[in-house]
Design a protein around this motif. Structure first.
Motif, PDB file in Angstrom:
ATOM      1  N   ASN A  25       0.816  -1.205   0.000  1.00 31.92           N
ATOM      2  CA  ASN A  25       0.000   0.000   0.000  1.00 31.92           C
ATOM      3  C   ASN A  25       0.857   1.264   0.000  1.00 31.92           C
ATOM      4  O   ASN A  25       0.399   2.319   0.373  1.00 31.92           O
ATOM      5  N   ALA A  26       2.137   1.147  -0.416  1.00 39.12           N
ATOM      6  CA  ALA A  26       3.026   2.286  -0.370  1.00 39.12           C
ATOM      7  C   ALA A  26       3.114   3.015  -1.709  1.00 39.12           C
ATOM      8  O   ALA A  26       3.971   3.853  -1.895  1.00 39.12           O
ATOM      9  N   ALA A  27       2.260   2.674  -2.647  1.00 34.29           N
ATOM     10  CA  ALA A  27       2.353   3.263  -3.981  1.00 34.29           C
ATOM     11  C   ALA A  27       1.939   4.724  -3.978  1.00 34.29           C
ATOM     12  O   ALA A  27       0.947   5.099  -3.369  1.00 34.29           O
ATOM     13  N   ASP A  28       2.707   5.554  -4.668  1.00 38.78           N
ATOM     14  CA  ASP A  28       2.322   6.945  -4.838  1.00 38.78           C
ATOM     15  C   ASP A  28       1.830   7.145  -6.274  1.00 38.78           C
ATOM     16  O   ASP A  28       1.776   6.204  -7.060  1.00 38.78           O
ATOM     17  N   GLY A  29       1.452   8.369  -6.590  1.00 38.20           N
ATOM     18  CA  GLY A  29       0.889   8.634  -7.910  1.00 38.20           C
ATOM     19  C   GLY A  29       1.840   8.298  -9.042  1.00 38.20           C
ATOM     20  O   GLY A  29       1.419   7.793 -10.087  1.00 38.20           O
ATOM     21  N   ALA A  30       3.143   8.551  -8.842  1.00 36.62           N
ATOM     22  CA  ALA A  30       4.110   8.266  -9.902  1.00 36.62           C
ATOM     23  C   ALA A  30       4.207   6.771 -10.171  1.00 36.62           C
ATOM     24  O   ALA A  30       4.387   6.335 -11.312  1.00 36.62           O
ATOM     25  N   THR A  31       4.088   5.962  -9.107  1.00 38.44           N
ATOM     26  CA  THR A  31       4.136   4.509  -9.287  1.00 38.44           C
ATOM     27  C   THR A  31       2.933   4.020 -10.079  1.00 38.44           C
ATOM     28  O   THR A  31       3.048   3.188 -10.987  1.00 38.44           O
ATOM     29  N   TRP A  32       1.727   4.538  -9.745  1.00 40.67           N
ATOM     30  CA  TRP A  32       0.528   4.147 -10.501  1.00 40.67           C
ATOM     31  C   TRP A  32       0.633   4.608 -11.953  1.00 40.67           C
ATOM     32  O   TRP A  32       0.196   3.905 -12.871  1.00 40.67           O
ATOM     33  N   ASP A  33       1.212   5.795 -12.186  1.00 45.11           N
ATOM     34  CA  ASP A  33       1.383   6.267 -13.565  1.00 45.11           C
ATOM     35  C   ASP A  33       2.307   5.331 -14.341  1.00 45.11           C
ATOM     36  O   ASP A  33       2.070   5.036 -15.516  1.00 45.11           O
ATOM     37  N   ALA A  34       3.391   4.860 -13.675  1.00 45.71           N
ATOM     38  CA  ALA A  34       4.323   3.943 -14.334  1.00 45.71           C
ATOM     39  C   ALA A  34       3.637   2.614 -14.639  1.00 45.71           C
ATOM     40  O   ALA A  34       3.819   2.032 -15.716  1.00 45.71           O
ATOM     41  N   LEU A  35       2.802   2.134 -13.706  1.00 46.37           N
ATOM     42  CA  LEU A  35       2.081   0.881 -13.931  1.00 46.37           C
ATOM     43  C   LEU A  35       1.086   1.033 -15.082  1.00 46.37           C
ATOM     44  O   LEU A  35       0.963   0.157 -15.941  1.00 46.37           O
ATOM     45  N   ALA A  36       0.391   2.173 -15.119  1.00 48.98           N
ATOM     46  CA  ALA A  36      -0.566   2.425 -16.196  1.00 48.98           C
ATOM     47  C   ALA A  36       0.149   2.528 -17.540  1.00 48.98           C
ATOM     48  O   ALA A  36      -0.382   2.097 -18.574  1.00 48.98           O
ATOM     49  N   GLN A  37       1.356   3.103 -17.546  1.00 42.78           N
ATOM     50  CA  GLN A  37       2.113   3.209 -18.793  1.00 42.78           C
ATOM     51  C   GLN A  37       2.400   1.820 -19.352  1.00 42.78           C
ATOM     52  O   GLN A  37       2.305   1.581 -20.556  1.00 42.78           O
ATOM     53  N   CYS A  38       2.725   0.875 -18.448  1.00 45.43           N
ATOM     54  CA  CYS A  38       2.992  -0.494 -18.875  1.00 45.43           C
ATOM     55  C   CYS A  38       1.706  -1.215 -19.290  1.00 45.43           C
ATOM     56  O   CYS A  38       1.674  -1.913 -20.298  1.00 45.43           O
ATOM     57  N   GLU A  39       0.638  -1.029 -18.504  1.00 48.01           N
ATOM     58  CA  GLU A  39      -0.609  -1.754 -18.745  1.00 48.01           C
ATOM     59  C   GLU A  39      -1.357  -1.265 -19.985  1.00 48.01           C
ATOM     60  O   GLU A  39      -1.907  -2.065 -20.741  1.00 48.01           O
ATOM     61  N   SER A  40      -1.415   0.051 -20.177  1.00 51.27           N
ATOM     62  CA  SER A  40      -2.309   0.600 -21.205  1.00 51.27           C
ATOM     63  C   SER A  40      -1.687   1.728 -22.011  1.00 51.27           C
ATOM     64  O   SER A  40      -2.405   2.446 -22.697  1.00 51.27           O
ATOM     65  N   GLY A  41      -0.369   1.872 -21.915  1.00 43.72           N
ATOM     66  CA  GLY A  41       0.268   2.996 -22.589  1.00 43.72           C
ATOM     67  C   GLY A  41      -0.061   4.322 -21.923  1.00 43.72           C
ATOM     68  O   GLY A  41       0.087   5.374 -22.521  1.00 43.72           O
ATOM     69  N   GLY A  42      -0.524   4.258 -20.668  1.00 43.19           N
ATOM     70  CA  GLY A  42      -0.845   5.483 -19.929  1.00 43.19           C
ATOM     71  C   GLY A  42      -2.190   6.087 -20.280  1.00 43.19           C
ATOM     72  O   GLY A  42      -2.489   7.212 -19.897  1.00 43.19           O
ATOM     73  N   ASN A  43      -3.039   5.326 -20.983  1.00 42.76           N
ATOM     74  CA  ASN A  43      -4.360   5.819 -21.386  1.00 42.76           C
ATOM     75  C   ASN A  43      -5.388   5.410 -20.336  1.00 42.76           C
ATOM     76  O   ASN A  43      -5.857   4.273 -20.316  1.00 42.76           O
ATOM     77  N   TRP A  44      -5.768   6.329 -19.459  1.00 42.68           N
ATOM     78  CA  TRP A  44      -6.689   6.022 -18.367  1.00 42.68           C
ATOM     79  C   TRP A  44      -8.126   5.813 -18.859  1.00 42.68           C
ATOM     80  O   TRP A  44      -8.956   5.293 -18.121  1.00 42.68           O
ATOM     81  N   ALA A  45      -8.433   6.183 -20.080  1.00 42.20           N
ATOM     82  CA  ALA A  45      -9.797   6.049 -20.614  1.00 42.20           C
ATOM     83  C   ALA A  45      -9.888   4.943 -21.665  1.00 42.20           C
ATOM     84  O   ALA A  45     -10.862   4.865 -22.399  1.00 42.20           O
ATOM     85  N   ILE A  46      -8.910   4.062 -21.718  1.00 43.12           N
ATOM     86  CA  ILE A  46      -8.879   3.059 -22.783  1.00 43.12           C
ATOM     87  C   ILE A  46      -9.990   2.016 -22.599  1.00 43.12           C
ATOM     88  O   ILE A  46     -10.298   1.586 -21.496  1.00 43.12           O
ATOM     89  N   ASP A  47     -10.625   1.657 -23.703  1.00 44.84           N
ATOM     90  CA  ASP A  47     -11.665   0.619 -23.725  1.00 44.84           C
ATOM     91  C   ASP A  47     -11.608  -0.014 -25.109  1.00 44.84           C
ATOM     92  O   ASP A  47     -12.238   0.461 -26.050  1.00 44.84           O
ATOM     93  N   THR A  48     -10.815  -1.076 -25.246  1.00 44.85           N
ATOM     94  CA  THR A  48     -10.598  -1.695 -26.555  1.00 44.85           C
ATOM     95  C   THR A  48     -11.594  -2.802 -26.853  1.00 44.85           C
ATOM     96  O   THR A  48     -11.567  -3.379 -27.938  1.00 44.85           O
ATOM     97  N   GLY A  49     -12.460  -3.135 -25.880  1.00 45.14           N
ATOM     98  CA  GLY A  49     -13.420  -4.209 -26.086  1.00 45.14           C
ATOM     99  C   GLY A  49     -12.888  -5.584 -25.765  1.00 45.14           C
ATOM    100  O   GLY A  49     -13.527  -6.591 -26.071  1.00 45.14           O
ATOM    101  N   ASN A  50     -11.706  -5.662 -25.117  1.00 47.26           N
ATOM    102  CA  ASN A  50     -11.128  -6.967 -24.783  1.00 47.26           C
ATOM    103  C   ASN A  50     -11.520  -7.447 -23.388  1.00 47.26           C
ATOM    104  O   ASN A  50     -11.035  -8.462 -22.915  1.00 47.26           O
ATOM    105  N   GLY A  51     -12.415  -6.722 -22.705  1.00 52.45           N
ATOM    106  CA  GLY A  51     -12.853  -7.137 -21.373  1.00 52.45           C
ATOM    107  C   GLY A  51     -12.101  -6.486 -20.243  1.00 52.45           C
ATOM    108  O   GLY A  51     -12.382  -6.751 -19.074  1.00 52.45           O
ATOM    109  N   TYR A  52     -11.148  -5.614 -20.565  1.00 51.29           N
ATOM    110  CA  TYR A  52     -10.366  -4.910 -19.547  1.00 51.29           C
ATOM    111  C   TYR A  52     -10.409  -3.418 -19.843  1.00 51.29           C
ATOM    112  O   TYR A  52     -10.351  -2.999 -21.002  1.00 51.29           O
ATOM    113  N   TYR A  53     -10.486  -2.624 -18.777  1.00 49.48           N
ATOM    114  CA  TYR A  53     -10.805  -1.209 -18.966  1.00 49.48           C
ATOM    115  C   TYR A  53      -9.901  -0.304 -18.127  1.00 49.48           C
ATOM    116  O   TYR A  53      -9.457  -0.659 -17.041  1.00 49.48           O
ATOM    117  N   GLY A  54      -9.669   0.888 -18.662  1.00 53.99           N
ATOM    118  CA  GLY A  54      -8.963   1.926 -17.919  1.00 53.99           C
ATOM    119  C   GLY A  54      -7.460   1.752 -17.913  1.00 53.99           C
ATOM    120  O   GLY A  54      -6.911   0.790 -18.454  1.00 53.99           O
TER     121      GLY A  54
END
Length: 216
Positions: A25-54
């Motif tokens: 539970n020690a994650a800060d905003g920069a860590t979540w941004d880095a994780l999102a960059q890996c998961e979705s290219g940093g697109n917080w509004a992504i919805d490609t229709g593959n069953g996974y969102y954000g």
């Protein structure tokens, strides 16, 4: 939620730096941004229709079970992080096994409140698992005696047997997502437990790979 939550056979760059939270539970905003960059290219509004969102690639069931409402892709970055913190508190970084490993996020759920420490050098961009270079030298948490790169992950595998059912890995799959899609009580660890002969690293599965599902 994609539980490598990384795309099978494809790994995205983890932004400009590697982060090592010393607790789940020690994650800060920069860590979540880095994780999102890996998961979705940093697109917080992504919805490609593959069953996974954000930005953090939630499945609807995981999103709703951890306090989210509506579609994750329609939620703000802050709301997605709030729900992700709930996931982190109960599942640890294993909910995002591939991308958390890529950005150096480690630890299990606790309430230490420690903050993420940056690595000494930025991690190079990656294009695929086979081309991945050695990670940048990382700052070792105070309580860790061995270097991070020398510490092999250990898993408390459930006592499950293989079933007669198999599944062929598709683009975007992870062990976590496969277990969730098939409603497996033993979770992704159950899938890993019955496929250790063909899966040496639970974070690295390949498109087209045939996996045996555990008997429930």
């Amino acid at each position: 939620m994609r539980g490598g939550l990384a795309v099978a056979g494809v790994m995205a760059a983890a932004a400009a730096a590697t982060f090592i939270p010393t607790a789940a539970n020690a994650a800060d905003g920069a860590t979540w941004d880095a994780l999102a960059q890996c998961e979705s290219g940093g697109n917080w509004a992504i919805d490609t229709g593959n069953g996974y969102y954000g930005g953090l690639q939630f499945s609807l069931s995981t999103w709703q079970a951890n306090g989210g409402s509506g579609n994750p892709a329609d939620a703000s970055r802050e709301e997605q992080i709030r729900v992700a913190e709930n996931v982190l508190a109960t599942q640890g970084w294993g909910a995002w096994p591939t991308c958390s490993a890529q950005i150096g996020a480690t630890g299990t759920a606790d309430t230490s409140g420690s903050q993420a420490a940056p690595a000494e050098e930025p991690a190079p961009a990656q294009s695929a698992p086979a081309e991945q270079s050695a990670p940048a030298e990382q700052t070792t948490p105070a309580e860790t005696t061995a270097p991070v790169e020398d510490a092999a992950p250990s898993y408390d595998l459930p006592d499950v047997e293989a079933s007669d059912e198999t599944y062929t890995v598709q683009a975007g799959d992870t062990l976590f997502a496969i277990a969730e899609a098939h409603g497996l009580d033993s979770g992704w660890l159950g899938v890993y437990a019955v496929n250790q002969d063909s899966v040496s690293d639970p974070d690295l599965i390949e498109v087209g790979q045939e996996l045996v599902l555990p008997a429930e």
